[in-house]
Write an enzyme that holds these catalytic residues in place. Structure first.
Site, PDB file in Angstrom:
ATOM      1  N   ARG A   1      43.638  40.296  38.725  1.00  0.00           N
ATOM      2  CA  ARG A   1      45.073  40.373  38.494  1.00  0.00           C
ATOM      3  C   ARG A   1      45.533  39.404  37.397  1.00  0.00           C
ATOM      4  NH1 ARG A   1      43.514  42.674  42.591  1.00  0.00           N
ATOM      5  NH2 ARG A   1      44.709  44.266  43.695  1.00  0.00           N
TER       6      ARG A   1
ATOM      7  N   ASP B   1      61.591  38.930  51.250  1.00  0.00           N
ATOM      8  CA  ASP B   1      60.224  38.902  50.744  1.00  0.00           C
ATOM      9  C   ASP B   1      60.214  38.153  49.424  1.00  0.00           C
ATOM     10  OD1 ASP B   1      57.625  40.848  51.621  1.00  0.00           O
ATOM     11  OD2 ASP B   1      57.513  39.945  49.632  1.00  0.00           O
TER      12      ASP B   1
END
Length: 288
Positions: free
Chosen positions: A46, A155
């Protein structure tokens, strides 16, 4: 013969062990999430993706860009990539049964009809958990007509929050939802299903970094918190800090539900263990 400059362009950037360790420490300080050595492939992949998108030729250049980015946008993109969001409707349903059969009846025993009940889902991921809570309250808590319920879902990942607000879910996310509830609260949307507008509007979605005090300072007066399968990504220090944050966010007598593999007793002594017929949960002591 290929020119040296052309040759350099064909060489793909790599993440060294030193780079991985440096990034791991930085990400931990910013989010409280600690990547074990076993996660290195996941992290490297990533990181390389973000390096490519940002045009950085090497980790050193990218890391410098990351630290001087005052907007925080690149860090947010990394957070969105690095966090795992695996969830579905009615996951660990026994805790929802505990909510309507044991937790909420205990809470309202100290309240007057018409008063507000506040519930916090953290992390909310793509919305399956908070929407499951809303459906469960409507279906299985008879006293919902007598109390005002506020449902907040948070979140750290802005991408999943956008998806949660849209309220569109795959068949896989809905596989454990009874057919009658699927028909009552969802309508077909191509190959997926969309939650009805009334339920979508019943949940307030917010972006919160649990490791950042400025983000959580205003989160107070909750009666019930669901924080399931998040603390397993933290180290011991970050877990204790999270426990203190949740303790401050709860009203006296409020409850927190953790994931089935998590135990508050091994994290903090602030909470009391409550063993209900449906589940083991943790309670902030009642003052006085």
């Amino acid at each position: 013969m290929m020119a040296a400059t052309d040759l350099r362009k064909t060489v793909q950037p790599q993440i060294s062990l030193e780079d991985f360790l440096k990034f791991r420490e930085y990400f931990y300080r910013r989010t409280g999430i600690f990547f074990e050595d076993s996660k290195r492939y996941f992290v490297d992949k990533r990181l390389l993706e973000r390096m490519q998108r940002s045009g950085a030729d090497c980790f050193r250049d990218y890391f410098m860009q990351l630290r001087i980015d005052l907007s925080g946008e690149e860090m947010q993109q990394l957070v969105n990539l690095m966090t795992v969001n695996e969830t579905y409707f009615l996951r660990e349903e026994y805790q929802f049964r505990c909510m309507v059969r044991s937790i909420l009846p205990d809470i309202i025993s100290r309240r007057q009809p018409g008063e507000r009940i506040r519930i916090w889902s953290m992390p909310s991921s793509t919305g399956e958990e908070p929407y499951s809570i809303a459906i469960y309250l409507l279906e299985y808590w008879p006293d919902i007509e007598h109390y005002e319920v506020e449902l907040v879902a948070s979140d750290i990942d802005t991408a999943v929050l956008r998806q949660a607000r849209q309220g569109v879910f795959s068949r896989r996310s809905l596989q454990y939802l009874p057919i009658d509830l699927l028909a009552r609260y969802f309508t077909p949307c191509g190959n997926d299903y969309r939650l009805n507008a009334e339920l979508r509007e019943s949940v307030q979605f917010t972006r919160v970094n649990l490791h950042e005090p400025a983000d959580t300072r205003d989160y107070r007066d909750f009666d019930l918190i669901f924080c399931r399968n998040l603390l397993i990504y933290f180290d011991d220090l970050s877990r204790r800090q999270a426990a203190e944050t949740f303790f401050d966010a709860l009203n006296p007598g409020g409850y927190i539900c953790l994931g089935h593999s998590e135990s508050m007793s091994r994290i903090s002594s602030l909470f009391q263990v409550r063993k209900f017929p449906e589940a083991i949960v943790y309670q902030k002591p009642i003052e006085g």
